[in-house]
Write an enzyme that holds these catalytic residues in place. Structure first.
Site, short mmCIF file in Angstrom:
data_model
loop_
_atom_site.label_atom_id
_atom_site.label_comp_id
_atom_site.label_asym_id
_atom_site.label_seq_id
_atom_site.Cartn_x
_atom_site.Cartn_y
_atom_site.Cartn_z
N CYS A 2 0.83 -1.20 0.00
CA CYS A 2 0.00 0.00 0.00
C CYS A 2 0.87 1.25 0.00
O CYS A 2 2.02 1.23 0.43
CB CYS A 2 -0.89 0.01 1.23
N ARG A 27 4.49 -0.07 -6.53
CA ARG A 27 4.51 -0.94 -5.36
C ARG A 27 3.40 -1.99 -5.40
O ARG A 27 3.43 -2.96 -4.63
CB ARG A 27 4.37 -0.09 -4.09
N TRP A 75 -3.53 -2.40 -1.25
CA TRP A 75 -3.30 -3.80 -1.65
C TRP A 75 -4.04 -4.64 -0.64
O TRP A 75 -3.69 -4.65 0.53
CB TRP A 75 -1.80 -4.08 -1.67
N ASN A 99 -1.34 1.67 6.28
CA ASN A 99 -0.62 0.52 5.73
C ASN A 99 -0.34 -0.45 6.86
O ASN A 99 0.00 -0.03 7.97
CB ASN A 99 0.72 0.95 5.12
N GLY A 100 -0.41 -1.74 6.58
CA GLY A 100 -0.07 -2.72 7.61
C GLY A 100 -1.24 -3.63 7.91
O GLY A 100 -2.23 -3.69 7.18
N GLU A 482 15.34 -18.61 -9.66
CA GLU A 482 14.95 -17.27 -10.07
C GLU A 482 14.19 -17.31 -11.38
O GLU A 482 13.20 -16.57 -11.56
CB GLU A 482 16.19 -16.38 -10.18
N LYS A 486 10.36 -15.92 -11.88
CA LYS A 486 9.97 -14.91 -12.87
C LYS A 486 8.81 -15.41 -13.73
O LYS A 486 7.86 -14.68 -14.00
CB LYS A 486 11.16 -14.56 -13.77
N GLU A 489 5.60 -15.46 -11.68
CA GLU A 489 5.16 -14.12 -11.28
C GLU A 489 4.38 -13.42 -12.37
O GLU A 489 3.34 -12.81 -12.10
CB GLU A 489 6.38 -13.25 -10.93
N HIS A 505 14.76 -37.95 -7.68
CA HIS A 505 14.17 -38.03 -6.34
C HIS A 505 12.76 -37.43 -6.30
O HIS A 505 12.34 -36.93 -5.26
CB HIS A 505 15.08 -37.35 -5.32
N LYS A 604 5.32 -4.64 -5.10
CA LYS A 604 6.76 -4.43 -5.26
C LYS A 604 7.48 -4.46 -3.94
O LYS A 604 8.56 -5.02 -3.82
CB LYS A 604 6.99 -3.08 -5.96
#
Length: 609
Positions: A2, A27, A75, A99-100, A482, A486, A489, A505, A604
């Site tokens: 947020c 963000r 958010w 926020n929070g 990574e 990506k 995401e 395995h 973000k």
């Protein structure tokens, strides 16, 4: 996550608030709103589901006049994304953005309902508005009411509060979620990120844990939770909001992928001298601390965790220092044994990642030798609270899926490895090879980017797939992690990564013609082992996409696509092989039509648990 912007001035502040929100869009958010109060106490509130541009259009249709206001991008955490759940929230004349996460919002909600308050949203934030309203009814000023209300909250919050009957004052409180005050001439501002305020000021006060601030046009007074006044230093910021527009690129992520050669050059600037790494910016006492290091503990989340995983191989093989890497949210909730002379390294693009910050604070209680932050934002909480800090200097990164922040983190980590190898008295050739590799890295990535069209053509093969598997060995295993991150995401394809030696395995059971398998294959001592793993996939009909060194001896076949990569120095290979995986994820997402820069449900900067 947020974003918060607040302003108190003698001019109309609506456009200041909207511009601040635009600068916080990167963000991540799902709704936006603002409230403005004029000198007579008339309050106007606008909220919209969707982008800030929709809120700005509403503000054009319903002009907002007033010198005091607060704004927010939300958010969703408590309550679905909707206009009724968007901030600001009100309780009569009390207006709040937050926020929070308020962890005890449910019992507080029941208490307030018993006192006659009606809740219109599902959010935890509305609890703050009603609680402050209740405390104000008990008597005293808005500051006194806030000082009584705040100790009743449990959890993380950065909140700004105004009373439309008294538009000459804003109140703010911080615990676990960042807030920064911007100082002007006859006007003052507040935000969750200094980027939001750069158009109006360069002078900032960063609120510390537990601070409560009273802001007027001409003054800023800061108090602790007991009401005792405290002093906080103001600083002059040279931070640049350098995102600009997308230029020739379709998305910020694409732009930031292509910015990586220059971003890495910026990271290296002033840090290599006479063939050695120069980290004198750490201060005169840094060498004494670093020379004592016998163990390194790295804390990070998400992409930063993957960069920490790569660096573990470097710290151990090149500097001879044992290294552990842990997800910050796991570290903070387990009983850990601290190794002798252990250095805590934290990694965060924003410097405000909640779990990483909490882990840093815990490390101080546990008795670590010291702390070093690697971060992209000067003045962030992580930087201010660490003993030492190194900036990645990547420039503003707008895309939610990190690209240049990741590769510049790795660049800084590799420089730190070189520095430690010298302090440990190891062979000078180690630092020489690192410096040589880093100096060559920007041009190597530029070479790789010339392969973009080849990777774009491959992306068609992934567009109808629901799953993907990434494989790597050694320091390329975290790069496989990574790459999988990506892809999931931004394309919303379920992707997993494994160390290639783990194939038998479990993951081998997933292999069939509909499972693309992406492999990173530099020409190193593990290549022959990796080839055996690749053959295991081929034998079971898997579709292979191998990003291989041009000298690795691979030949394309019906179910194995070879994407030849230029040969690169072994020490920089993990950084180099990151870039084609970024491009692959980008082009797959483009074909699927997802929101590349702001993928669904993601933020973000993750400033809550």
């Amino acid at each position: 996550m947020c974003g918060i912007v607040g302003a108190i001035a003698q001019r109309d502040v609506a456009e200041i608030l909207l511009e601040g929100l635009r600068r916080l869009e990167y963000r991540g958010y799902d709704s936006a709103g603002l409230a403005v109060v004029d000198a007579e106490g008339h309050m106007t509130r606008l909220r919209r589901l969707g982008k800030v541009q929709m809120l700005a259009q509403a503000a054009e249709e319903h002009p907002l006049h007033g010198g005091t206001g607060i704004a927010h991008t939300r958010w969703a955490t408590h309550g679905e994304p909707s206009e009724v759940n968007a901030h600001p929230h009100v309780s009569e004349h009390i207006v709040v953005v937050h926020n929070g996460i308020i962890e005890n919002h449910e019992p507080l909600r029941e208490e307030l309902k018993a006192r006659g308050y009606t809740f219109v949203s599902e959010t935890d934030t509305e609890v703050i508005a009603h609680l402050v309203n209740w405390e104000l009814k008990q008597g005293g000023t808005l500051r006194e009411a806030v000082l009584r209300a705040i100790p009743q909250l449990r959890g993380a919050y950065g909140t700004v509060i105004m009373d439309s009957r008294h538009p000459d004052t804003l109140l703010a409180a911080r615990s676990g979620s960042p807030l920064v005050i911007g100082l002007g001439m006859g006007e003052n501002f507040i935000a969750s990120d200094q980027l939001a305020l750069l158009p109006v000021t360069r002078r900032f006060i960063f609120l510390e844990e537990g601070d409560i601030a009273e802001i007027t046009r001409r003054s800023v007074n800061i108090f602790d939770k007991t009401g005792a006044e405290v002093k906080r230093q103001d600083i002059e910021s040279n931070l640049q909001y350098d995102a600009g527009d997308k230029g020739i690129y379709r998305h910020y992520m694409q732009k930031e992928i292509y910015e990586q050669p220059n971003a890495i050059k910026n990271t290296l600037t002033g840090r290599i001298s006479h063939g050695q790494v120069d980290l004198s910016e750490l201060g005169p006492n840094a060498d004494e601390l670093l020379s004592k290091v016998e163990h390194i503990q790295i804390l990070a989340c998400g992409t930063s965790y993957n960069s920490g995983m790569v660096s573990r191989y470097w710290f151990e093989s090149l500097a001879g220092i044992p290294c552990d890497v842990e997800i910050a949210s796991e570290f903070r909730y387990r009983k850990s044994a601290v190794r002798r002379n252990s250095l805590m390294i934290t990694l965060s693009q924003s410097g405000e990642t909640a779990d990483t910050l909490a882990g840093l604070r815990l490390s101080k209680e546990l008795g670590y030798l010291g702390s070093l932050a690697i971060c992209n934002v000067p003045g962030s909480s992580l930087v201010r609270e660490s003993d030492l800090a190194l900036m990645t200097n990547a420039g503003t990164e707008i895309g939610v899926a990190s690209t240049k922040a990741f590769t510049t983190q790795l660049t800084v980590l590799l420089m730190l490895v070189a520095k430690l190898s010298r302090l440990k008295g190891l062979d000078a050739s180690i630092e020489h090879d690192i410096v040589h590799g880093l100096q060559a890295l920007p041009s190597r990535i530029e070479q790789m980017l010339s392969q973009d069209k080849r990777i774009e053509a491959l992306a068609e093969d992934f567009s109808d797939k629901h799953h993907a598997l990434f494989l790597g060995r050694g320091d390329q295993y975290p790069i496989a992690l990574e790459g999988a991150l990506k892809l999931k995401e931004i394309s919303y394809i379920h992707a997993e990564a494994y160390a290639a030696g783990e194939l038998k395995h479990g993951p081998l059971a997933l292999i069939d013609a509909d499972m693309p398998v992406i492999v990173v294959a530099p020409n190193n001592e593990l290549l022959e082992k990796l080839k055996s793993n690749i053959e295991e996939v081929r034998a079971r009909g898997g579709q292979l996409y191998v990003f291989a060194d041009q000298d690795a001896g691979f030949v394309s076949s019906d179910n194995m696509h070879i994407i030849e990569m230029p040969h690169v120095e072994e020490v920089i290979a993990p950084i180099f092989y990151t870039v084609p995986l970024q491009l692959l994820a980008y082009h797959v997402a483009l074909i699927k039509g997802t929101d590349v820069d702001q993928p669904r449900n993601l933020a973000k900067s993750v400033t809550v648990e």
